[in-house]
Design a protein around this motif. Structure first.
Motif, PDB file in Angstrom:
ATOM      1  N   ASP A   8       0.820  -1.225   0.000  1.00 33.10           N
ATOM      2  CA  ASP A   8       0.000   0.000   0.000  1.00 33.10           C
ATOM      3  C   ASP A   8       0.851   1.271   0.000  1.00 33.10           C
ATOM      4  N   ASN A   9       1.801   1.323  -0.900  1.00 34.18           N
ATOM      5  CA  ASN A   9       2.666   2.483  -1.128  1.00 34.18           C
ATOM      6  C   ASN A   9       3.592   2.804   0.046  1.00 34.18           C
ATOM      7  N   VAL A  10       3.943   1.782   0.808  1.00 34.97           N
ATOM      8  CA  VAL A  10       4.859   1.965   1.936  1.00 34.97           C
ATOM      9  C   VAL A  10       6.109   1.135   1.692  1.00 34.97           C
ATOM     10  N   PHE A  11       7.254   1.766   1.874  1.00 35.69           N
ATOM     11  CA  PHE A  11       8.538   1.076   1.800  1.00 35.69           C
ATOM     12  C   PHE A  11       9.159   1.168   3.187  1.00 35.69           C
ATOM     13  N   HIS A  12       9.318   0.017   3.823  1.00 36.03           N
ATOM     14  CA  HIS A  12       9.854   0.019   5.180  1.00 36.03           C
ATOM     15  C   HIS A  12      10.724  -1.212   5.385  1.00 36.03           C
ATOM     16  N   ILE A  13      11.997  -1.008   5.298  1.00 34.00           N
ATOM     17  CA  ILE A  13      12.963  -2.067   5.572  1.00 34.00           C
ATOM     18  C   ILE A  13      13.863  -1.558   6.687  1.00 34.00           C
ATOM     19  N   LEU A  14      13.849  -2.260   7.794  1.00 32.13           N
ATOM     20  CA  LEU A  14      14.659  -1.845   8.942  1.00 32.13           C
ATOM     21  C   LEU A  14      16.135  -1.941   8.599  1.00 32.13           C
ATOM     22  N   PRO A  15      16.952  -1.047   9.045  1.00 30.55           N
ATOM     23  CA  PRO A  15      16.760   0.060   9.986  1.00 30.55           C
ATOM     24  C   PRO A  15      16.355   1.366   9.300  1.00 30.55           C
ATOM     25  N   LEU A  16      16.001   1.339   8.017  1.00 30.68           N
ATOM     26  CA  LEU A  16      15.598   2.564   7.327  1.00 30.68           C
ATOM     27  C   LEU A  16      14.252   3.057   7.853  1.00 30.68           C
ATOM     28  N   PRO A  17      14.028   4.355   7.773  1.00 24.87           N
ATOM     29  CA  PRO A  17      12.722   4.870   8.212  1.00 24.87           C
ATOM     30  C   PRO A  17      11.624   4.467   7.220  1.00 24.87           C
ATOM     31  N   ARG A  18      10.429   4.481   7.699  1.00 29.53           N
ATOM     32  CA  ARG A  18       9.262   4.177   6.861  1.00 29.53           C
ATOM     33  C   ARG A  18       9.096   5.305   5.844  1.00 29.53           C
ATOM     34  N   MET A  19       8.915   4.925   4.576  1.00 27.00           N
ATOM     35  CA  MET A  19       8.749   5.917   3.513  1.00 27.00           C
ATOM     36  C   MET A  19       7.481   5.601   2.732  1.00 27.00           C
ATOM     37  N   GLU A  20       6.706   6.623   2.480  1.00 27.60           N
ATOM     38  CA  GLU A  20       5.520   6.476   1.632  1.00 27.60           C
ATOM     39  C   GLU A  20       5.928   6.882   0.216  1.00 27.60           C
ATOM     40  N   ILE A  21       5.824   5.933  -0.701  1.00 25.78           N
ATOM     41  CA  ILE A  21       6.227   6.166  -2.089  1.00 25.78           C
ATOM     42  C   ILE A  21       5.039   5.813  -2.980  1.00 25.78           C
ATOM     43  N   PRO A  22       4.476   6.792  -3.653  1.00 24.11           N
ATOM     44  CA  PRO A  22       3.336   6.477  -4.520  1.00 24.11           C
ATOM     45  C   PRO A  22       3.791   5.727  -5.779  1.00 24.11           C
ATOM     46  N   VAL A  23       3.185   4.596  -6.033  1.00 26.64           N
ATOM     47  CA  VAL A  23       3.416   3.832  -7.256  1.00 26.64           C
ATOM     48  C   VAL A  23       2.053   3.544  -7.876  1.00 26.64           C
ATOM     49  N   PRO A  24       2.015   3.302  -9.187  1.00 23.09           N
ATOM     50  CA  PRO A  24       0.722   3.000  -9.828  1.00 23.09           C
ATOM     51  C   PRO A  24       0.069   1.768  -9.190  1.00 23.09           C
ATOM     52  N   ASP A  25      -1.241   1.791  -9.121  1.00 21.69           N
ATOM     53  CA  ASP A  25      -1.985   0.674  -8.536  1.00 21.69           C
ATOM     54  C   ASP A  25      -2.249  -0.380  -9.627  1.00 21.69           C
ATOM     55  N   GLN A  26      -1.192  -0.942 -10.123  1.00 22.85           N
ATOM     56  CA  GLN A  26      -1.243  -1.957 -11.180  1.00 22.85           C
ATOM     57  C   GLN A  26      -0.371  -3.138 -10.754  1.00 22.85           C
ATOM     58  N   LYS A  27      -0.788  -3.830  -9.715  1.00 18.78           N
ATOM     59  CA  LYS A  27       0.056  -4.867  -9.111  1.00 18.78           C
ATOM     60  C   LYS A  27       0.527  -5.925 -10.111  1.00 18.78           C
ATOM     61  N   ALA A  85      11.906  -4.945 -21.633  1.00 15.23           N
ATOM     62  CA  ALA A  85      12.061  -4.064 -20.465  1.00 15.23           C
ATOM     63  C   ALA A  85      11.279  -2.767 -20.660  1.00 15.23           C
ATOM     64  N   VAL A  86      11.398  -2.171 -21.833  1.00 17.19           N
ATOM     65  CA  VAL A  86      10.656  -0.937 -22.121  1.00 17.19           C
ATOM     66  C   VAL A  86       9.158  -1.231 -22.176  1.00 17.19           C
ATOM     67  N   GLY A  87       8.791  -2.330 -22.821  1.00 16.82           N
ATOM     68  CA  GLY A  87       7.376  -2.686 -22.931  1.00 16.82           C
ATOM     69  C   GLY A  87       6.716  -2.921 -21.595  1.00 16.82           C
ATOM     70  N   TYR A  88       7.377  -3.699 -20.722  1.00 14.16           N
ATOM     71  CA  TYR A  88       6.806  -3.948 -19.397  1.00 14.16           C
ATOM     72  C   TYR A  88       6.679  -2.661 -18.591  1.00 14.16           C
ATOM     73  N   SER A  89       7.672  -1.797 -18.682  1.00  9.05           N
ATOM     74  CA  SER A  89       7.641  -0.543 -17.916  1.00  9.05           C
ATOM     75  C   SER A  89       6.559   0.400 -18.419  1.00  9.05           C
ATOM     76  N   ALA A  90       6.449   0.548 -19.734  1.00  9.45           N
ATOM     77  CA  ALA A  90       5.444   1.453 -20.296  1.00  9.45           C
ATOM     78  C   ALA A  90       4.033   0.913 -20.096  1.00  9.45           C
ATOM     79  N   ALA A  91       3.872  -0.405 -20.078  1.00 10.77           N
ATOM     80  CA  ALA A  91       2.540  -1.007 -19.928  1.00 10.77           C
ATOM     81  C   ALA A  91       1.893  -0.640 -18.597  1.00 10.77           C
ATOM     82  N   VAL A  92       2.714  -0.358 -17.592  1.00 13.13           N
ATOM     83  CA  VAL A  92       2.172   0.033 -16.285  1.00 13.13           C
ATOM     84  C   VAL A  92       1.332   1.306 -16.407  1.00 13.13           C
ATOM     85  N   TYR A  93       1.694   2.174 -17.329  1.00 10.85           N
ATOM     86  CA  TYR A  93       1.014   3.457 -17.495  1.00 10.85           C
ATOM     87  C   TYR A  93       0.043   3.471 -18.671  1.00 10.85           C
TER      88      TYR A  93
END
Length: 170
Positions: A45-64, A113-121
């Motif tokens: 849910d747009n959260v990147f949290h790997i200890l010991p790093l702080p919790r970061m909210e990173i918006p990514v497309p909702d295209q799992k 690689a380009v196709g998979y990346s562009a397909a997300v959008y």
């Protein structure tokens, strides 16, 4: 003399060509890792949290599913090309075949690689040549990648059939 630039006397790629192909493969592996991070962030849910790093909210497309493809696609294509590199001495490519396999592999790797990346959008996921520019980019990239992988696979198949038909002297 030209043949020595592409293949060894044993029929595999020269070390330089092997190295160049493997560089593309390992770059694809890293791109697949980045796609995996985007997928992970989406799953969390747009959260990147790997200890010991702080919790970061990173918006990514909702295209799992499409983000998963940006992870697995480059990895699988890279592994396929790595296998072709390893099988080169067994398949005994001619210099001409080696050139086609080399360029087919690079087109496959980067096209996907380009196709998979562009397909997300792209709302149409690059499945048809319609719509906005991300969809057209994805479609065109996938198209050339299919041509590349078909070419290199056909050459490998032809070489394998040629080897299977060799008659023993005994």
């Amino acid at each position: 003399m030209r043949n020595q630039l592409w293949v060894t006397t044993a029929g595999g790629f020269t070390d330089q060509i092997n190295g160049k192909l493997l560089v593309h493969c390992f770059v694809m592996m890293f791109l697949g890792f980045f796609g995996g991070f985007a997928w992970l962030i989406s799953l969390a849910d747009n959260v990147f949290h790997i200890l010991p790093l702080p919790r970061m909210e990173i918006p990514v497309p909702d295209q799992k599913e499409l983000l998963r493809n940006t992870h697995t696609g480059p990895l699988m294509n890279a592994m396929y090309v790595m296998i072709v590199v390893l099988l080169g001495p067994i398949l005994k490519f001619t210099a001409r075949q080696a050139k086609w396999v080399y360029y087919g592999a690079i087109v496959t790797l980067w096209g996907n690689a380009v196709g998979y990346s562009a397909a997300v959008y792209a709302p149409e996921r690059g499945l048809q040549p319609i719509g906005d520019w991300p969809n057209l980019l994805s479609y065109a990239s996938f198209y050339v990648a299919v041509v590349g992988v078909t070419t290199l696979t056909a050459i490998c198949l032809f070489s394998a059939v040629r080897l299977a038909r060799v008659r023993s002297l005994g």
